[in-house]
Scaffold this motif. Sequence first.
Motif, PDB file in Angstrom:
ATOM      1  N   ASP A  49      29.085  15.142  55.056  1.00 57.33           N
ATOM      2  CA  ASP A  49      29.194  15.401  56.492  1.00 57.33           C
ATOM      3  C   ASP A  49      28.868  14.127  57.282  1.00 57.33           C
ATOM      4  O   ASP A  49      29.543  13.805  58.268  1.00 57.33           O
ATOM      5  CB  ASP A  49      28.237  16.515  56.909  1.00 57.33           C
ATOM      6  CG  ASP A  49      28.684  17.879  56.422  1.00 57.33           C
ATOM      7  OD1 ASP A  49      29.868  18.025  56.066  1.00 57.33           O
ATOM      8  OD2 ASP A  49      27.836  18.800  56.393  1.00 57.33           O
ATOM      9  N   ALA A  50      27.837  13.430  56.848  1.00 58.62           N
ATOM     10  CA  ALA A  50      27.449  12.198  57.538  1.00 58.62           C
ATOM     11  C   ALA A  50      28.548  11.153  57.449  1.00 58.62           C
ATOM     12  O   ALA A  50      28.838  10.447  58.423  1.00 58.62           O
ATOM     13  CB  ALA A  50      26.153  11.659  56.942  1.00 58.62           C
ATOM     14  N   LEU A  51      29.187  11.059  56.293  1.00 56.15           N
ATOM     15  CA  LEU A  51      30.245  10.069  56.115  1.00 56.15           C
ATOM     16  C   LEU A  51      31.486  10.425  56.931  1.00 56.15           C
ATOM     17  O   LEU A  51      32.179   9.548  57.447  1.00 56.15           O
ATOM     18  CB  LEU A  51      30.593   9.934  54.636  1.00 56.15           C
ATOM     19  CG  LEU A  51      29.475   9.354  53.764  1.00 56.15           C
ATOM     20  CD1 LEU A  51      29.879   9.352  52.304  1.00 56.15           C
ATOM     21  CD2 LEU A  51      29.114   7.949  54.220  1.00 56.15           C
ATOM     22  N   ARG A  52      31.764  11.717  57.049  1.00 52.39           N
ATOM     23  CA  ARG A  52      32.882  12.129  57.906  1.00 52.39           C
ATOM     24  C   ARG A  52      32.599  11.749  59.360  1.00 52.39           C
ATOM     25  O   ARG A  52      33.507  11.346  60.091  1.00 52.39           O
ATOM     26  CB  ARG A  52      33.126  13.636  57.765  1.00 52.39           C
ATOM     27  CG  ARG A  52      33.971  13.996  56.550  1.00 52.39           C
ATOM     28  CD  ARG A  52      34.470  15.424  56.640  1.00 52.39           C
ATOM     29  NE  ARG A  52      33.383  16.386  56.516  1.00 52.39           N
ATOM     30  CZ  ARG A  52      32.961  16.871  55.349  1.00 52.39           C
ATOM     31  NH1 ARG A  52      33.522  16.493  54.222  1.00 52.39           N
ATOM     32  NH2 ARG A  52      31.975  17.751  55.316  1.00 52.39           N
ATOM     33  N   TYR A  53      31.363  11.894  59.762  1.00 52.08           N
ATOM     34  CA  TYR A  53      30.989  11.486  61.117  1.00 52.08           C
ATOM     35  C   TYR A  53      31.188   9.984  61.299  1.00 52.08           C
ATOM     36  O   TYR A  53      31.777   9.532  62.289  1.00 52.08           O
ATOM     37  CB  TYR A  53      29.525  11.867  61.382  1.00 52.08           C
ATOM     38  CG  TYR A  53      29.058  11.531  62.785  1.00 52.08           C
ATOM     39  CD1 TYR A  53      29.116  12.471  63.798  1.00 52.08           C
ATOM     40  CD2 TYR A  53      28.555  10.261  63.088  1.00 52.08           C
ATOM     41  CE1 TYR A  53      28.700  12.169  65.088  1.00 52.08           C
ATOM     42  CE2 TYR A  53      28.139   9.942  64.363  1.00 52.08           C
ATOM     43  CZ  TYR A  53      28.214  10.903  65.363  1.00 52.08           C
ATOM     44  OH  TYR A  53      27.806  10.586  66.634  1.00 52.08           O
ATOM     45  N   LEU A  54      30.708   9.205  60.341  1.00 40.38           N
ATOM     46  CA  LEU A  54      30.829   7.744  60.441  1.00 40.38           C
ATOM     47  C   LEU A  54      32.287   7.300  60.419  1.00 40.38           C
ATOM     48  O   LEU A  54      32.616   6.232  60.968  1.00 40.38           O
ATOM     49  CB  LEU A  54      30.070   7.066  59.299  1.00 40.38           C
ATOM     50  CG  LEU A  54      28.553   7.034  59.415  1.00 40.38           C
ATOM     51  CD1 LEU A  54      27.957   6.299  58.212  1.00 40.38           C
ATOM     52  CD2 LEU A  54      28.107   6.349  60.702  1.00 40.38           C
ATOM     53  N   ALA A  55      33.164   8.088  59.815  1.00 45.83           N
ATOM     54  CA  ALA A  55      34.581   7.719  59.722  1.00 45.83           C
ATOM     55  C   ALA A  55      35.253   7.656  61.083  1.00 45.83           C
ATOM     56  O   ALA A  55      36.346   7.090  61.210  1.00 45.83           O
ATOM     57  CB  ALA A  55      35.321   8.696  58.819  1.00 45.83           C
ATOM     58  N   ALA A  56      34.613   8.219  62.109  1.00 52.92           N
ATOM     59  CA  ALA A  56      35.170   8.172  63.466  1.00 52.92           C
ATOM     60  C   ALA A  56      34.384   7.208  64.358  1.00 52.92           C
ATOM     61  O   ALA A  56      34.470   7.285  65.581  1.00 52.92           O
ATOM     62  CB  ALA A  56      35.161   9.572  64.079  1.00 52.92           C
ATOM     63  N   THR A  57      33.639   6.304  63.752  1.00 57.28           N
ATOM     64  CA  THR A  57      32.800   5.352  64.491  1.00 57.28           C
ATOM     65  C   THR A  57      33.175   3.921  64.116  1.00 57.28           C
ATOM     66  O   THR A  57      34.015   3.700  63.227  1.00 57.28           O
ATOM     67  CB  THR A  57      31.318   5.576  64.153  1.00 57.28           C
ATOM     68  OG1 THR A  57      31.055   5.078  62.818  1.00 57.28           O
ATOM     69  CG2 THR A  57      30.946   7.054  64.228  1.00 57.28           C
TER      70      THR A  57
END
Length: 325
Positions: free
Chosen positions: A36-44
């Motif tokens: 979940d954290a990596l999916r979030y970072l993928a949009a940053t």
Amino acid sequence: MGAGWAAGVTRARALRTRCLGAEGIRDVASSHTLEDALRYLAATPYRHDVSAAATPAEAQRAVSATLLWHLRVLAGWQPATGADAIRALASGFEISNTRHQLRYFSAVGPSPASAGAPAFDTGRLPPYHLGALATAWTRLARTRTPSELRATLAASVWGDPGGDTPAAVATGMRVSAALRLATAVPDAARWAAARLALLFGREVFVVGRRLPDVSVRRAARLLGPRAVGAGSYADFRHALPATARWLLDDVDEAADLWRAEARWWDAVERDGRELLRRSDFGPQPVVGAVALLSVDAWRIRGALELADRGGGPGDWWVEVLDAPR
């Protein structure tokens, strides 16, 4: 200072927007899984090197690689003195590469590869691509044995670490980096001295490892001969100069030195914000931008660790960043 800094300072202020910031870092930390954290970072701004299938170590290294890329871009916009300052501030990446080089030697022994081919571990964590921020990595990457690596360091700006063991090399390079940073970047001298005090205190009074004499002599140039020659942690702390003592003011026992880590980063962030606000075209806003980008990346690495544990509350940094490692 003048027109030569205009483009570099403008770029430094623009890169400030590449930081995730407190709210974004909390979102990463509160993720229930690493995925979940990596999916979030993928949009940053950290998306370039992040993979949804990354392990915790790979994810943290990807965050560091993004920071390095930003520093390389920033250095490319600077006059020579600004690029030199960023190179000194980014020295930890070359230290990391060199440590992995030594681990490779320990794992496989002297490399049988042909002369001139890099001997770095070709496993899952590749070396950082330093570009113009390298000082001696091109030569270090081609060494085949610990003794050859030590000799290469001794012939470079790093200087002789005083031994070829992983501990001696890592500590020697960190001491050298602190001294060079304090000399090359006056605005970071306070950070360098305090960080060196933390390193010296841990090595000597927690680990119980005596530093090589050459590293002790270098450390004395920032910390003073009384501090590096102290026989106890209390004497060491009291003998430190003001530039370093502030970090350990209420750390009465060596076993509690881990508490100073987050305090150091908090100070770097405060100082970085102030430097970035400077209105002149000179090195201060550039150093400030590097500080803020570095703090952001450090906190994201901690947030990823917490996400891998199942997420945490709003005061996540107390759980992760203020804990012994």
